[in-house]
Design an enzyme around this catalytic site. Structure first.
Site, PDB file in Angstrom:
ATOM      1  N   ILE A   1       0.479  -1.232  -0.167  1.00  0.00           N
ATOM      2  CA  ILE A   1      -0.140   0.005   0.145  1.00  0.00           C
ATOM      3  C   ILE A   1       1.194   1.656   0.534  1.00  0.00           C
ATOM      4  O   ILE A   1       0.623   1.715  -0.814  1.00  0.00           O
ATOM      5  CB  ILE A   1      -0.711  -0.215   0.684  1.00  0.00           C
ATOM      6  CG1 ILE A   1      -2.189  -1.512   1.495  1.00  0.00           C
ATOM      7  CG2 ILE A   1      -2.007   0.869   0.906  1.00  0.00           C
ATOM      8  CD1 ILE A   1      -2.603  -1.540   2.917  1.00  0.00           C
TER       9      ILE A   1
ATOM     10  N   ALA B   1       4.851  -1.477   8.787  1.00  0.00           N
ATOM     11  CA  ALA B   1       4.612  -3.231  10.043  1.00  0.00           C
ATOM     12  C   ALA B   1       4.397  -4.354   9.103  1.00  0.00           C
ATOM     13  O   ALA B   1       4.900  -4.578   8.151  1.00  0.00           O
ATOM     14  CB  ALA B   1       3.473  -2.682  10.013  1.00  0.00           C
TER      15      ALA B   1
ATOM     16  N   THR C   1      -5.780  -0.963  10.566  1.00  0.00           N
ATOM     17  CA  THR C   1      -7.165  -1.730   9.478  1.00  0.00           C
ATOM     18  C   THR C   1      -8.200  -2.534  10.131  1.00  0.00           C
ATOM     19  O   THR C   1      -8.469  -1.964  11.719  1.00  0.00           O
ATOM     20  CB  THR C   1      -6.037  -3.480   9.744  1.00  0.00           C
ATOM     21  OG1 THR C   1      -6.938  -4.702   9.664  1.00  0.00           O
ATOM     22  CG2 THR C   1      -5.252  -3.255  11.185  1.00  0.00           C
ATOM     23  N   ASP C   2      -9.704  -2.140   9.473  1.00  0.00           N
ATOM     24  CA  ASP C   2     -10.521  -3.168  10.841  1.00  0.00           C
ATOM     25  C   ASP C   2     -10.415  -4.340  11.849  1.00  0.00           C
ATOM     26  O   ASP C   2     -11.238  -3.863  12.795  1.00  0.00           O
ATOM     27  CB  ASP C   2     -11.466  -3.105   9.497  1.00  0.00           C
ATOM     28  CG  ASP C   2     -11.858  -4.074   8.461  1.00  0.00           C
ATOM     29  OD1 ASP C   2     -10.332  -4.725   8.123  1.00  0.00           O
ATOM     30  OD2 ASP C   2     -12.141  -4.445   7.860  1.00  0.00           O
ATOM     31  N   GLU C   3      -9.267  -5.092  11.372  1.00  0.00           N
ATOM     32  CA  GLU C   3      -9.042  -5.579  12.024  1.00  0.00           C
ATOM     33  C   GLU C   3      -9.206  -5.515  13.535  1.00  0.00           C
ATOM     34  O   GLU C   3      -9.177  -6.563  14.100  1.00  0.00           O
ATOM     35  CB  GLU C   3      -8.331  -6.849  11.259  1.00  0.00           C
ATOM     36  CG  GLU C   3      -8.087  -7.303   9.931  1.00  0.00           C
ATOM     37  CD  GLU C   3      -7.111  -8.057   9.567  1.00  0.00           C
ATOM     38  OE1 GLU C   3      -6.650  -8.779  10.271  1.00  0.00           O
ATOM     39  OE2 GLU C   3      -6.788  -8.182   8.249  1.00  0.00           O
TER      40      GLU C   3
ATOM     41  N   TYR D   1      -1.755 -10.073  15.046  1.00  0.00           N
ATOM     42  CA  TYR D   1      -1.363  -8.775  14.209  1.00  0.00           C
ATOM     43  C   TYR D   1      -2.367  -7.963  14.131  1.00  0.00           C
ATOM     44  O   TYR D   1      -2.036  -6.205  15.014  1.00  0.00           O
ATOM     45  CB  TYR D   1      -1.439  -9.362  12.770  1.00  0.00           C
ATOM     46  CG  TYR D   1      -2.025  -8.475  11.703  1.00  0.00           C
ATOM     47  CD1 TYR D   1      -0.990  -7.085  11.005  1.00  0.00           C
ATOM     48  CD2 TYR D   1      -3.105  -8.257  10.983  1.00  0.00           C
ATOM     49  CE1 TYR D   1      -1.358  -6.245  10.383  1.00  0.00           C
ATOM     50  CE2 TYR D   1      -3.628  -6.454  10.476  1.00  0.00           C
ATOM     51  CZ  TYR D   1      -2.028  -5.811  10.173  1.00  0.00           C
ATOM     52  OH  TYR D   1      -2.841  -5.621   9.503  1.00  0.00           O
TER      53      TYR D   1
ATOM     54  N   LYS E   1      -1.842  -4.100  15.694  1.00  0.00           N
ATOM     55  CA  LYS E   1      -2.383  -2.589  15.224  1.00  0.00           C
ATOM     56  C   LYS E   1      -3.338  -2.005  16.341  1.00  0.00           C
ATOM     57  O   LYS E   1      -3.194  -1.014  16.111  1.00  0.00           O
ATOM     58  CB  LYS E   1      -3.180  -2.816  14.246  1.00  0.00           C
ATOM     59  CG  LYS E   1      -2.196  -3.764  13.125  1.00  0.00           C
ATOM     60  CD  LYS E   1      -1.145  -2.751  12.360  1.00  0.00           C
ATOM     61  CE  LYS E   1      -1.861  -1.340  11.672  1.00  0.00           C
ATOM     62  NZ  LYS E   1      -0.535  -0.995  10.562  1.00  0.00           N
TER      63      LYS E   1
ATOM     64  N   ASN F   1      -9.991  -4.537   3.699  1.00  0.00           N
ATOM     65  CA  ASN F   1      -8.911  -5.852   2.867  1.00  0.00           C
ATOM     66  C   ASN F   1      -9.174  -5.084   1.923  1.00  0.00           C
ATOM     67  O   ASN F   1      -9.793  -4.622   0.712  1.00  0.00           O
ATOM     68  CB  ASN F   1      -9.112  -6.974   2.506  1.00  0.00           C
ATOM     69  CG  ASN F   1      -9.215  -8.205   3.753  1.00  0.00           C
ATOM     70  OD1 ASN F   1     -10.086  -7.356   4.952  1.00  0.00           O
ATOM     71  ND2 ASN F   1      -8.364  -8.801   3.598  1.00  0.00           N
TER      72      ASN F   1
ATOM     73  N   PRO G   1      -5.401 -22.877  -1.869  1.00  0.00           N
ATOM     74  CA  PRO G   1      -5.327 -23.464  -0.529  1.00  0.00           C
ATOM     75  C   PRO G   1      -7.026 -22.855  -0.410  1.00  0.00           C
ATOM     76  O   PRO G   1      -6.545 -21.815   0.748  1.00  0.00           O
ATOM     77  CB  PRO G   1      -4.322 -23.076   0.028  1.00  0.00           C
ATOM     78  CG  PRO G   1      -3.336 -22.238   0.016  1.00  0.00           C
ATOM     79  CD  PRO G   1      -3.806 -21.784  -1.787  1.00  0.00           C
TER      80      PRO G   1
ATOM     81  N   ASP H   1      -8.031 -24.968   8.499  1.00  0.00           N
ATOM     82  CA  ASP H   1      -8.339 -22.782   8.641  1.00  0.00           C
ATOM     83  C   ASP H   1      -7.515 -22.665   9.731  1.00  0.00           C
ATOM     84  O   ASP H   1      -6.539 -23.377  10.012  1.00  0.00           O
ATOM     85  CB  ASP H   1      -9.610 -22.960   9.796  1.00  0.00           C
ATOM     86  CG  ASP H   1     -10.668 -22.088   8.997  1.00  0.00           C
ATOM     87  OD1 ASP H   1      -9.963 -20.943   8.401  1.00  0.00           O
ATOM     88  OD2 ASP H   1     -11.706 -22.311   9.420  1.00  0.00           O
TER      89      ASP H   1
END
Ligand code: NAD
Ligand code: TYD
Length: 337
Positions: free
Chosen positions: A13, A84, A126-128, A151, A155, A180, A206, A273
């Site tokens: 980015i 980051a 981030t929205d995370e 992560y 953040k 994202n 995957p 997962d």
């Protein structure tokens, strides 16, 4: 704002942002500080390294004396912190470096920004940090932070430090929390370029778990214009969510890639997962849309087509980044999964 320090400007980015600023805001100088980790790549800045408005400095945001020197030398007015460690899967294997760069590195920048009376500090978040949504609802700027991965925890910690510097000492800051991203120059550890690269090579795709995890995809150029608007137009001390209003399941995204490349669905392979995998992210962008007049310009279908075309016509870039260490990474993450 005449001269900005962009950290992490050789990453996905950051490099798109540097290119956009140099193309569209010719009165602005960009000083680009990047450590060139596995994710940083000067090839992302090809054609821009000789631009007289761009100075690249190889270095670490944790290195206070270097950051101070760069700020003094170039009379920096604003800082945009992209630097980051950015990949959730890596943070689940080796979280320490995420704390080092994302938290400690941000703290170093904040202290110096305050000392040097920087006009604006923009933290690219981030929205995370908001955690995971159920089937309904959207993240707003007032959604409580509830990060789930190392992560996103790193953040969220950085966001809280930024706000604390504003609250305690009046640092003029903004925080942007974007969904994202996808587009040119994204390292193929992230879902879209990884699937494009595998599909091009007829390798299995995957898909983690049932593939019904939802992300709100935004074309990287639209993220860059949003950051620019916040940097130059927003009031200090404000937070902005940025999203594409474009929710897709991972299976939908992979299906679109296969369709565009004319590859069979049989390449899709459901694998083990990700631990603690967030089910759904979705952003309410009304604050930046109504308040600053920003809106996304690239539809998802158009953006995916552009992205695939970019990877198809930049095979040298792709072959270079997937050589060497990437192979070891891929094997350690995906073998026997
Ligand atoms: P990236 O991994 O592609 O790039 C990160 C860049 O930071 C690299 O150039 C790397 O060399 C540099 N870097 C890492 N550690 C450094 C250090 N200690 N000092 C200086 N430079 C260092 O990441 P990206 O996807 O471009 O993300 C950029 C920022 O945007 C990150 O802060 C990330 O949290 C945030 N973000 C990313 C997304 C996404 O979808 N990729 C979405 C929202 C927010
Ligand atoms: P990713 O690009 O890693 O972004 P994030 O985890 O930060 O949202 O992953 C996007 C989605 O794709 C996420 O739900 C995890 C999933 N995914 C896969 O199914 N397979 C993969 O190989 C990767 C890298 C991601």
């Amino acid at each position: 704002m005449k001269t900005i320090l962009v950290t992490g400007g050789a990453g996905f980015i950051g490099a798109n942002f540097v290119r956009m600023v140099l193309d569209e805001h010719p009165a602005v100088r960009v000083i680009n500080l990047d450590k060139l980790t596995y994710a940083g790549n000067l090839e992302n800045l090809k054609g821009y390294t000789d631009n007289p408005n761009h100075v690249f400095v190889k270095g670490d945001i944790c290195d206070g004396p270097l950051v101070s020197k760069v700020i003094d030398e170039h009379q920096i007015d604003g800082i945009v912190n992209f630097a980051a460690e950015s990949h959730v899967d890596r943070s689940l294997v080796e979280p320490g470096v995420f704390i080092e760069t994302n938290v400690q590195g941000t703290l170093v920048l904040l202290k110096i920004a305050l000392e040097k009376k920087i006009q604006r500090f923009l933290q690219v978040s981030t929205d995370e940090v908001y955690g995971s949504l159920g089937p309904e609802g959207l993240f707003t700027e007032t959604t409580p932070l509830s990060p789930n991965s190392p992560y996103s925890a790193s953040k969220a910690s950085a966001d809280m430090l930024v706000a604390a510097f504003g609250h305690s000492w009046g640092l003029p800051y903004n925080i942007t929390r974007c969904s994202n991203n996808y587009g040119p120059y994204q390292f193929p550890e992230k879902m879209l370029p990884l699937m494009i690269h595998n599909a091009l090579n007829d390798k299995e795709l995957p898909v983690y778990g049932d593939g019904l995890y939802v992300r709100d995809w935004l074309y990287v150029y639209d993220h860059c214009t949003a950051i620019w608007k916040v940097l130059t137009e927003a009031d200090p001390g404000t937070v902005y969510n940025i999203g594409g209003n474009n929710e897709k399941t991972n299976l939908e995204v992979v299906g679109l890639i296969l369709e565009r490349l004319g590859k069979p669905e049989s390449l899709i392979t459901h694998v083990k997962d990700r631990p603690g995998h967030d089910r759904r992210y979705a952003i309410d962008s009304s604050k930046i849309m109504n308040g600053l007049g920003w809106k996304p310009t690239v539809t998802f279908k158009e953006g995916v087509h552009r992205t695939i075309d970019w990877y198809l016509s930049n095979t040298d870039w792709l072959n270079h980044v997937v050589s060497g260490q990437y192979q070891q990474y891929y094997e350690s993450m995906y073998t026997n999964r």
